[in-house]
Design an enzyme around this catalytic site. Structure first.
Site, PDB file in Angstrom:
ATOM      1  N   ASP A   1      43.370  21.355 -21.840  1.00  0.00           N
ATOM      2  CA  ASP A   1      42.250  21.545 -20.910  1.00  0.00           C
ATOM      3  C   ASP A   1      42.804  21.776 -19.497  1.00  0.00           C
ATOM      4  OD1 ASP A   1      39.573  21.536 -20.134  1.00  0.00           O
ATOM      5  OD2 ASP A   1      39.511  19.357 -19.844  1.00  0.00           O
TER       6      ASP A   1
ATOM      7  N   HIS B   1      32.065  19.438 -12.747  1.00  0.00           N
ATOM      8  CA  HIS B   1      32.726  18.323 -13.414  1.00  0.00           C
ATOM      9  C   HIS B   1      32.257  16.965 -12.873  1.00  0.00           C
ATOM     10  CE1 HIS B   1      35.636  21.592 -14.350  1.00  0.00           C
ATOM     11  NE2 HIS B   1      35.608  20.984 -15.515  1.00  0.00           N
TER      12      HIS B   1
HETATM   13  O1  G3H Z   1      37.746  18.818 -16.404  1.00  0.00           O
HETATM   14  C1  G3H Z   1      38.327  17.754 -16.329  1.00  0.00           C
HETATM   15  C2  G3H Z   1      38.304  16.826 -17.472  1.00  0.00           C
HETATM   16  O2  G3H Z   1      37.148  16.021 -17.423  1.00  0.00           O
HETATM   17  C3  G3H Z   1      39.556  16.036 -17.547  1.00  0.00           C
HETATM   18  O3  G3H Z   1      39.574  15.051 -16.566  1.00  0.00           O
HETATM   19  O4  G3H Z   1      41.771  15.468 -15.482  1.00  0.00           O
HETATM   20  O5  G3H Z   1      40.608  13.262 -15.245  1.00  0.00           O
HETATM   21  O6  G3H Z   1      41.640  13.934 -17.414  1.00  0.00           O
HETATM   22  P1  G3H Z   1      40.993  14.386 -16.136  1.00  0.00           P
HETATM   23  P1  13P Z   2      32.175  16.898 -17.718  1.00  0.00           P
HETATM   24  O1  13P Z   2      32.770  16.214 -16.542  1.00  0.00           O
HETATM   25  O2  13P Z   2      30.802  17.415 -17.402  1.00  0.00           O
HETATM   26  O3  13P Z   2      32.175  16.076 -18.947  1.00  0.00           O
HETATM   27  O4  13P Z   2      33.068  18.206 -18.032  1.00  0.00           O
HETATM   28  C1  13P Z   2      34.258  18.091 -18.764  1.00  0.00           C
HETATM   29  C2  13P Z   2      35.073  19.317 -18.719  1.00  0.00           C
HETATM   30  O5  13P Z   2      34.666  20.385 -18.318  1.00  0.00           O
HETATM   31  C3  13P Z   2      36.437  19.213 -19.237  1.00  0.00           C
HETATM   32  O6  13P Z   2      37.159  20.390 -19.041  1.00  0.00           O
HETATM   33 ZN    ZN Z   3      36.609  21.459 -17.259  1.00  0.00          ZN
END
Ligand code: G3H
Ligand code: 13P
Ligand code: ZN
Length: 331
Positions: A94, A190
């Protein structure tokens, strides 16, 4: 030593998205950082017979250790087999931000990667994305690119305002880069605080209603690249039920607002083939753990608070797959 995702039992996203496009539903992409989240995702998707994308951010890799995470993913595939689940499982990076990170994930068994060049100029985004695609496709790994910027936090990058995807750019981007799917910006963001309260309206139940997603932009994009898989990031609904449990049990999440489920249902029936959900899972876990801590202050066995949190997350996932994404019963 590099390992192919095929040896680990993962699949890439090609077939999943083809079926999702034809069947007018979206494949869920759930983020995980630990064992309990992963157990809930596999059980929730296995029980609801939904394809699933296990999503790992670089934050998750830093938190849990890349080797351990990849082996947790491998274990999850085996666990699915033990339970008799036959749903396809992809392991996806991701918000990959560099070519090197994407290569490292591909070498360690990821079946799909996102290269997020959305914070670069258009030309740099094209160049970086194409470089990743050229490498990934040699190994049959699928690549997600992004055009447009979501407001909110993406790892360490914070954008105050969203920049909607420009439909005029998508055809050129897709053909120049060769990406397999495209994340777009149409008003999602996000985290748990997706909208400023002043941009929302209050409904008769006193609940904040956010401005609607820009379905007009989505439609224009679909016209430019018909049948091409679209991805929605920042698509948690920030379910009021769990925000309330958090606030009733010592938390303080005021003005947390997400994307209404009805709008996600509508998006899932369009060319949107992948919907990303992280915050909703975080809220469920936090709510249930807070509840146990509040009701049983003498509890100190992690299984007694992580267990109920994991079970509630499983239920949330089944509900989301069934009633929002429409991915239940497809395998
Ligand atoms: O888009 C972001 C995802 O929610 C991942 O979040 O970078 O805090 O693991 P993180
Ligand atoms: P949310 O913060 O809305 O759950 O989105 C998650 C996301 O896009 C991870 O790449
Ligand atoms: Zn994302």
């Amino acid at each position: 030593m590099s390992i192919s995702y095929k040896e680990l039992g993962f699949v890439n996203t090609n077939e999943m998205f083809k079926k999702a496009m034809e069947g007018k539903y979206a494949v869920p992409a759930y983020n995980f950082n630990n064992m309990e989240q992963l157990q809930a995702i596999i059980k929730g998707c296995g029980e609801s017979k939904s394809p699933v994308i296990l999503q790992v951010s670089s934050g998750a890799r830093n938190y849990a250790n890349p080797t351990l995470l990849r082996n947790l993913g491998k274990g999850a595939v085996e666990m699915a087999g033990d339970f008799g689940y036959t749903v396809p499982i992809a392991l996806h990076l991701d918000h990959g931000d560099t070519y090197e990170l994407c290569v490292s994930c591909i070498e360690s068994g990821f079946s799909s990667v996102m290269i997020d060049g959305s914070h670069h100029s258009y030309d740099e985004n094209v160049q970086l994305t194409k470089k990743v695609v050229d490498y990934a496709h040699k190994y049959d790994v699928t690549v997600e690119g992004e055009l447009g910027v979501l407001a909110g936090i993406e790892d360490d990058v914070v954008a105050a305002e969203s920049t909607y995807t420009q439909p005029a750019e998508v055809e050129d981007f897709v053909s120049k880069t060769g990406v397999d799917s495209l994340a777009i910006s149409i008003g999602t963001s996000h985290g748990a605080f997706k909208f400023k309260p002043e941009d929302c309206t209050l409904n008769e139940d006193g609940i904040l209603v956010p401005p609607p997603l820009r379905f007009d932009i989505l439609e224009e994009i679909e016209k430019k690249i018909p049948g091409f898989p679209i991805v929605l990031h920042g698509a948690s609904s920030v379910l009021p039920k769990y925000v309330a449990i958090i606030n009733e049990n010592g938390g303080s999440l005021e003005a947390a607002v997400g994307i209404p489920e009805k709008q996600l249902r509508q998006a899932a029936q369009s060319a949107v083939c992948k919907i990303n959900i992280d915050s909703d899972g975080r809220l469920v876990l936090t709510a249930m753990i807070r509840k146990v801590f509040n009701e049983k202050p003498d509890e100190f066995d992690p299984r007694k608070y992580l267990g109920p949190a994991r079970d509630e997350l499983t239920s949330m996932i089944i509900n989301k797959n069934t009633n929002v994404l429409g991915s239940s019963g497809k395998y």
